[in-house]
Motif scaffolding. Sequence first.
Motif, PDB file in Angstrom:
ATOM      1  N   SER A  11      24.145   9.953   1.528  1.00 21.07           N
ATOM      2  CA  SER A  11      22.999  10.257   0.669  1.00 21.07           C
ATOM      3  C   SER A  11      23.430  10.431  -0.788  1.00 21.07           C
ATOM      4  CB  SER A  11      22.283  11.517   1.161  1.00 21.07           C
ATOM      5  OG  SER A  11      23.155  12.628   1.120  1.00 21.07           O
ATOM      6  N   VAL A  12      24.622  10.956  -0.997  1.00 20.11           N
ATOM      7  CA  VAL A  12      25.140  11.129  -2.355  1.00 20.11           C
ATOM      8  C   VAL A  12      25.400   9.764  -2.980  1.00 20.11           C
ATOM      9  CG1 VAL A  12      27.110  11.981  -3.690  1.00 20.11           C
ATOM     10  CG2 VAL A  12      26.107  13.409  -1.907  1.00 20.11           C
ATOM     11  N   LEU A  13      26.022   8.871  -2.233  1.00 21.66           N
ATOM     12  CA  LEU A  13      26.294   7.532  -2.751  1.00 21.66           C
ATOM     13  C   LEU A  13      25.005   6.763  -3.010  1.00 21.66           C
ATOM     14  CD1 LEU A  13      29.366   6.541  -0.561  1.00 21.66           C
ATOM     15  CD2 LEU A  13      29.345   7.257  -2.949  1.00 21.66           C
ATOM     16  N   LEU A  14      24.014   6.973  -2.165  1.00 20.70           N
ATOM     17  CA  LEU A  14      22.730   6.309  -2.353  1.00 20.70           C
ATOM     18  C   LEU A  14      22.072   6.775  -3.645  1.00 20.70           C
ATOM     19  CD1 LEU A  14      20.688   4.370  -1.047  1.00 20.70           C
ATOM     20  CD2 LEU A  14      19.681   6.343   0.064  1.00 20.70           C
ATOM     21  N   ASP A  15      22.089   8.073  -3.900  1.00 21.20           N
ATOM     22  CA  ASP A  15      21.490   8.608  -5.126  1.00 21.20           C
ATOM     23  C   ASP A  15      22.289   8.217  -6.365  1.00 21.20           C
ATOM     24  OD1 ASP A  15      19.345   9.729  -3.846  1.00 21.20           O
ATOM     25  OD2 ASP A  15      20.152  11.776  -3.837  1.00 21.20           O
ATOM     26  N   LEU A  16      23.564   7.939  -6.213  1.00 22.14           N
ATOM     27  CA  LEU A  16      24.375   7.524  -7.348  1.00 22.14           C
ATOM     28  C   LEU A  16      23.914   6.172  -7.881  1.00 22.14           C
ATOM     29  CD1 LEU A  16      26.716   8.360  -9.136  1.00 22.14           C
ATOM     30  CD2 LEU A  16      28.259   7.260  -7.541  1.00 22.14           C
ATOM     31  N   ASP A  18      20.819   5.194  -7.831  1.00 16.30           N
ATOM     32  CA  ASP A  18      19.395   5.310  -8.159  1.00 16.30           C
ATOM     33  C   ASP A  18      19.152   4.946  -9.619  1.00 16.30           C
ATOM     34  OD1 ASP A  18      16.749   6.677  -8.819  1.00 16.30           O
ATOM     35  OD2 ASP A  18      16.924   7.048  -6.671  1.00 16.30           O
ATOM     36  N   LYS A  19      17.952   4.463  -9.907  1.00 13.00           N
ATOM     37  CA  LYS A  19      17.608   4.076 -11.279  1.00 13.00           C
ATOM     38  C   LYS A  19      17.327   5.282 -12.168  1.00 13.00           C
ATOM     39  CE  LYS A  19      15.737  -0.417 -10.116  1.00 13.00           C
ATOM     40  NZ  LYS A  19      14.575  -1.291 -10.162  1.00 13.00           N
ATOM     41  N   ILE A  20      17.010   6.414 -11.581  1.00 10.56           N
ATOM     42  CA  ILE A  20      16.679   7.609 -12.352  1.00 10.56           C
ATOM     43  C   ILE A  20      17.968   8.311 -12.782  1.00 10.56           C
ATOM     44  CG2 ILE A  20      15.492   9.835 -12.310  1.00 10.56           C
ATOM     45  CD1 ILE A  20      13.602   8.600 -10.216  1.00 10.56           C
TER      46      ILE A  20
END
Length: 74
Positions: A11-16, A18-20
């Motif tokens: 989940s951390v890598l996925l949010d990294l 992220d466009k935001i």
Amino acid sequence: MADSSSLIPASVLLDLGDKIYEKQKNVVCEIVGIIKHLAFYGEHDKISTVINLLTLEFALSLQENLRKVSSRQS
């Protein structure tokens, strides 16, 4: 070497990626905390694994948004 998926949650890598920007910024702070924890306990091989993961998955990525993450954090 340690498995990178056990060091940084997916989940951390996925949010990294992220466009935001704010999400990316929070995740980077979390990764810094992980690195500091590993450094405190002398887990230098695990730190190398995290660096390799970030290099391969983000800095050298073919996806433009993921490369932007690594250039913004410099």
